[in-house]
Design a protein around this motif. Structure first.
Motif, PDB file in Angstrom:
ATOM      1  N   UNK A  76       0.883  -1.116   0.035  1.00 46.44           N
ATOM      2  CA  UNK A  76      -0.049  -0.006  -0.083  1.00 46.44           C
ATOM      3  C   UNK A  76       0.884   1.334   0.185  1.00 46.44           C
ATOM      4  N   UNK A  77       1.797   1.311   0.957  1.00 49.67           N
ATOM      5  CA  UNK A  77       2.563   2.391   1.093  1.00 49.67           C
ATOM      6  C   UNK A  77       3.270   2.986  -0.165  1.00 49.67           C
ATOM      7  N   UNK A  78       4.155   1.926  -0.721  1.00 50.51           N
ATOM      8  CA  UNK A  78       4.819   2.159  -1.792  1.00 50.51           C
ATOM      9  C   UNK A  78       4.078   2.594  -3.100  1.00 50.51           C
ATOM     10  N   UNK A  79       2.669   1.950  -3.283  1.00 55.04           N
ATOM     11  CA  UNK A  79       1.812   2.158  -4.337  1.00 55.04           C
ATOM     12  C   UNK A  79       1.275   3.687  -4.319  1.00 55.04           C
ATOM     13  N   UNK A  80       0.884   4.336  -2.957  1.00 51.20           N
ATOM     14  CA  UNK A  80       0.268   5.588  -2.818  1.00 51.20           C
ATOM     15  C   UNK A  80       1.672   6.601  -2.989  1.00 51.20           C
ATOM     16  N   UNK A  81       2.843   6.164  -2.905  1.00 52.07           N
ATOM     17  CA  UNK A  81       4.017   6.939  -2.759  1.00 52.07           C
ATOM     18  C   UNK A  81       4.071   7.174  -4.853  1.00 52.07           C
ATOM     19  N   UNK A  82       3.948   6.055  -5.314  1.00 54.00           N
ATOM     20  CA  UNK A  82       3.948   5.854  -6.724  1.00 54.00           C
ATOM     21  C   UNK A  82       2.734   6.923  -7.433  1.00 54.00           C
ATOM     22  N   UNK A  83       1.424   6.836  -6.694  1.00 62.94           N
ATOM     23  CA  UNK A  83       0.241   7.537  -7.288  1.00 62.94           C
ATOM     24  C   UNK A  83       0.765   9.115  -7.054  1.00 62.94           C
ATOM     25  N   UNK A  84       1.179   9.405  -5.802  1.00 65.34           N
ATOM     26  CA  UNK A  84       1.577  10.848  -5.562  1.00 65.34           C
ATOM     27  C   UNK A  84       2.378  11.334  -6.741  1.00 65.34           C
ATOM     28  N   UNK A  85       3.257  10.641  -7.053  1.00 62.75           N
ATOM     29  CA  UNK A  85       4.491  11.109  -8.143  1.00 62.75           C
ATOM     30  C   UNK A  85       3.823  11.108  -9.499  1.00 62.75           C
ATOM     31  N   UNK A  86       2.866  10.383  -9.782  1.00 65.18           N
ATOM     32  CA  UNK A  86       2.448  10.406 -11.076  1.00 65.18           C
ATOM     33  C   UNK A  86       2.225  11.624 -11.671  1.00 65.18           C
ATOM     34  N   UNK A  87       1.685  12.834 -10.794  1.00 65.33           N
ATOM     35  CA  UNK A  87       1.497  14.016 -11.424  1.00 65.33           C
ATOM     36  C   UNK A  87       2.612  14.747 -11.983  1.00 65.33           C
ATOM     37  N   UNK A  88       3.749  14.329 -11.657  1.00 67.54           N
ATOM     38  CA  UNK A  88       5.080  14.888 -12.310  1.00 67.54           C
ATOM     39  C   UNK A  88       5.025  14.608 -13.825  1.00 67.54           C
ATOM     40  N   UNK A  89       4.702  13.083 -13.990  1.00 68.31           N
ATOM     41  CA  UNK A  89       4.643  12.601 -15.360  1.00 68.31           C
ATOM     42  C   UNK A  89       3.511  13.051 -16.131  1.00 68.31           C
ATOM     43  N   UNK A  90       2.237  13.059 -15.442  1.00 71.74           N
ATOM     44  CA  UNK A  90       1.211  13.371 -16.074  1.00 71.74           C
ATOM     45  C   UNK A  90       0.549  14.738 -15.441  1.00 71.74           C
ATOM     46  N   UNK A  91       0.902  15.794 -15.946  1.00 77.72           N
ATOM     47  CA  UNK A  91       0.467  17.252 -15.393  1.00 77.72           C
ATOM     48  C   UNK A  91      -0.964  17.564 -15.873  1.00 77.72           C
ATOM     49  N   UNK A  92      -1.950  17.148 -15.524  1.00 79.90           N
ATOM     50  CA  UNK A  92      -3.029  17.429 -15.946  1.00 79.90           C
ATOM     51  C   UNK A  92      -3.835  18.166 -14.877  1.00 79.90           C
ATOM     52  N   UNK A  93      -4.714  19.094 -15.416  1.00 83.68           N
ATOM     53  CA  UNK A  93      -5.342  19.570 -14.242  1.00 83.68           C
ATOM     54  C   UNK A  93      -6.439  18.656 -13.862  1.00 83.68           C
ATOM     55  N   UNK A  94      -7.134  19.324 -12.648  1.00 82.10           N
ATOM     56  CA  UNK A  94      -8.144  18.453 -12.076  1.00 82.10           C
ATOM     57  C   UNK A  94      -9.467  18.055 -12.820  1.00 82.10           C
ATOM     58  N   UNK A  95      -9.682  18.885 -13.859  1.00 84.43           N
ATOM     59  CA  UNK A  95     -10.910  18.467 -14.547  1.00 84.43           C
ATOM     60  C   UNK A  95     -10.684  17.313 -15.594  1.00 84.43           C
ATOM     61  N   UNK A  96      -9.397  17.216 -16.086  1.00 81.46           N
ATOM     62  CA  UNK A  96      -8.956  16.048 -16.817  1.00 81.46           C
ATOM     63  C   UNK A  96      -8.615  14.766 -16.296  1.00 81.46           C
ATOM     64  N   UNK A  97      -8.656  15.022 -14.686  1.00 81.78           N
ATOM     65  CA  UNK A  97      -8.062  13.934 -14.104  1.00 81.78           C
ATOM     66  C   UNK A  97      -9.168  12.721 -13.893  1.00 81.78           C
ATOM     67  N   UNK A  98     -10.233  13.314 -13.777  1.00 79.55           N
ATOM     68  CA  UNK A  98     -11.253  12.165 -13.318  1.00 79.55           C
ATOM     69  C   UNK A  98     -11.620  11.332 -14.589  1.00 79.55           C
ATOM     70  N   UNK A  99     -11.694  11.984 -15.973  1.00 75.78           N
ATOM     71  CA  UNK A  99     -11.833  10.585 -17.161  1.00 75.78           C
ATOM     72  C   UNK A  99     -10.574   9.735 -17.042  1.00 75.78           C
ATOM     73  N   UNK A 100      -9.542  10.179 -16.799  1.00 78.01           N
ATOM     74  CA  UNK A 100      -8.390   9.419 -16.884  1.00 78.01           C
ATOM     75  C   UNK A 100      -8.192   8.366 -15.624  1.00 78.01           C
ATOM     76  N   UNK A 101      -8.610   8.900 -14.526  1.00 84.48           N
ATOM     77  CA  UNK A 101      -8.419   7.631 -13.502  1.00 84.48           C
ATOM     78  C   UNK A 101      -9.851   6.657 -13.617  1.00 84.48           C
ATOM     79  N   UNK A 102     -10.869   7.248 -13.992  1.00 82.37           N
ATOM     80  CA  UNK A 102     -11.824   6.229 -14.483  1.00 82.37           C
ATOM     81  C   UNK A 102     -11.484   5.283 -15.416  1.00 82.37           C
ATOM     82  N   UNK A 103     -10.779   5.674 -16.488  1.00 79.71           N
ATOM     83  CA  UNK A 103     -10.254   4.521 -17.350  1.00 79.71           C
ATOM     84  C   UNK A 103      -8.997   3.565 -16.355  1.00 79.71           C
ATOM     85  N   UNK A 104      -8.277   4.224 -15.557  1.00 78.63           N
ATOM     86  CA  UNK A 104      -7.152   3.472 -15.098  1.00 78.63           C
ATOM     87  C   UNK A 104      -7.736   2.573 -13.909  1.00 78.63           C
TER      88      UNK A 104
END
Length: 329
Positions: free
Chosen positions: A84-112
């Motif tokens: 769990x903890x490494x997975x959450x750290x990974x998730x928190x750092x994904x924004x550096x790779x995918x710099x998407x605004x909050x409006x575009x985040x929800x369709x992306x996470x839905x697919x994921x």
């Protein structure tokens, strides 16, 4: 493409129904609010918020469709750490790779999530992605040139809030809170990719995601513009002068304004001489995580009970964290 169902429109119709009765009773006694100045403010506010958000919703829809067509299901689960903890750290750092605004985040996470991403990882990504990216950090640093500690505090608090809420969701939520319409497999998408070509499948499902999220975005922008136009901000500012009132006011202000995470720091900086730094921090962290328009989109993605639970976790964690950091600022 799924058939239209009136039940899916309930999150939009119920708030609208509660607004109609006060409007019918109140507006005839305040006809001055319908003059051209108010209408112009409402129109420009609505168009401004909508045009600011739409490109990011479209980007998120396109990216989610590309992932759905080209990324195998097993690849998602293979990339995410099992603990769990490494997975959450990974998730928190994904924004550096995918710099998407909050409006575009929800369709992306839905697919994921449909691809196999654990719920707690998806929640951490939704919360951290719009803030923990180089674009937002640069904008915040620019807005607070004379007080750069706020930019670092914003990144730190966003990371801590995302991590804590991810851990809480991991520990407390055992059943999928996704709405039934979101729990369909990707068989339809893969079938279209094989028969009609991958590129055609990408654009077809990007359009579906865009219009499905778009109706909630438009409704959120509509109500946000109404509040911005008709609420007297000077009377609210007097409430913000109270000890904890400034925190609650700025958090509510962030929810109502529904600003993009790349621009909200400049609005916050305009309050720097009249509000404490901790309340400005709460404004800049809560807004990208929970504002009116993305609350509507989250309600379309998750069941109502879980969405309200998530809203409470976000608001309370940001409030406590901003107060704790106010002494350092």
């Amino acid at each position: 493409m799924t058939a239209f169902s009136p039940i899916k429109m309930l999150p939009l119709l119920l708030p609208a129904a509660f607004l109609i009765i006060p409007a019918v009773l109140w507006f005839p006694q305040h006809r001055e609010l319908l003059d051209s100045a108010y209408l112009y403010t409402f129109k420009t506010g609505f168009i401004g918020i909508l045009l600011e958000a739409l490109p990011f919703v479209l980007a998120g829809a396109l990216l989610s469709s590309v992932i759905g067509v080209f990324v195998p299901d097993e690849a998602i689960t293979r990339w995410i750490p099992q603990r769990a903890l490494p997975a959450l750290l990974f998730a928190c750092l994904l924004g550096v790779i995918f710099p998407i605004c909050e409006c575009g985040m929800i369709p992306l996470v839905r697919r994921l999530l449909r691809k196999g991403m654990p719920l707690y990882v998806g929640i951490a990504f939704i919360l951290s992605g719009p803030i923990l990216n180089p674009i937002v950090f640069s904008a915040t640093l620019t807005a607070f040139r004379t007080h750069p500690g706020l930019a670092y505090a914003r990144m730190g608090l966003a990371f801590a809030v995302s991590l804590i809420i991810g851990l809480i969701v991991y520990a407390t939520v055992k059943r999928s809170p996704l709405r039934l319409s979101m729990q369909r497999s990707d068989e339809e998408l893969r079938h279209e990719a094989l028969n009609g070509g991958k590129l055609a499948a990408v654009f077809t499902h990007a359009a579906d995601d865009f219009f499905e999220m778009g109706k909630y975005l438009i409704f959120g922008c509509l109500l946000t513009s109404l509040i911005q136009t008709f609420v007297v901000q000077s009377s609210l500012a007097s409430i913000g002068g109270r000890p904890l009132g400034s925190y609650l006011f700025m958090m509510g202000f962030a929810f109502v304004l529904s600003l993009c995470s790349t621009s909200d720091a400049f609005v916050a900086s305009s309050f720097a001489h009249s509000f404490p730094s901790g309340s400005l921090l709460a404004f800049m962290v809560l807004g990208p995580m929970l504002d009116f328009k993305n609350a509507m989109m989250l309600m379309s993605l998750f069941k109502t009970r879980f969405a309200l639970y998530l809203f409470f976790l976000i608001a309370s964690t940001v409030f406590i964290g901003a107060i704790l950091l106010s002494g350092w600022l």
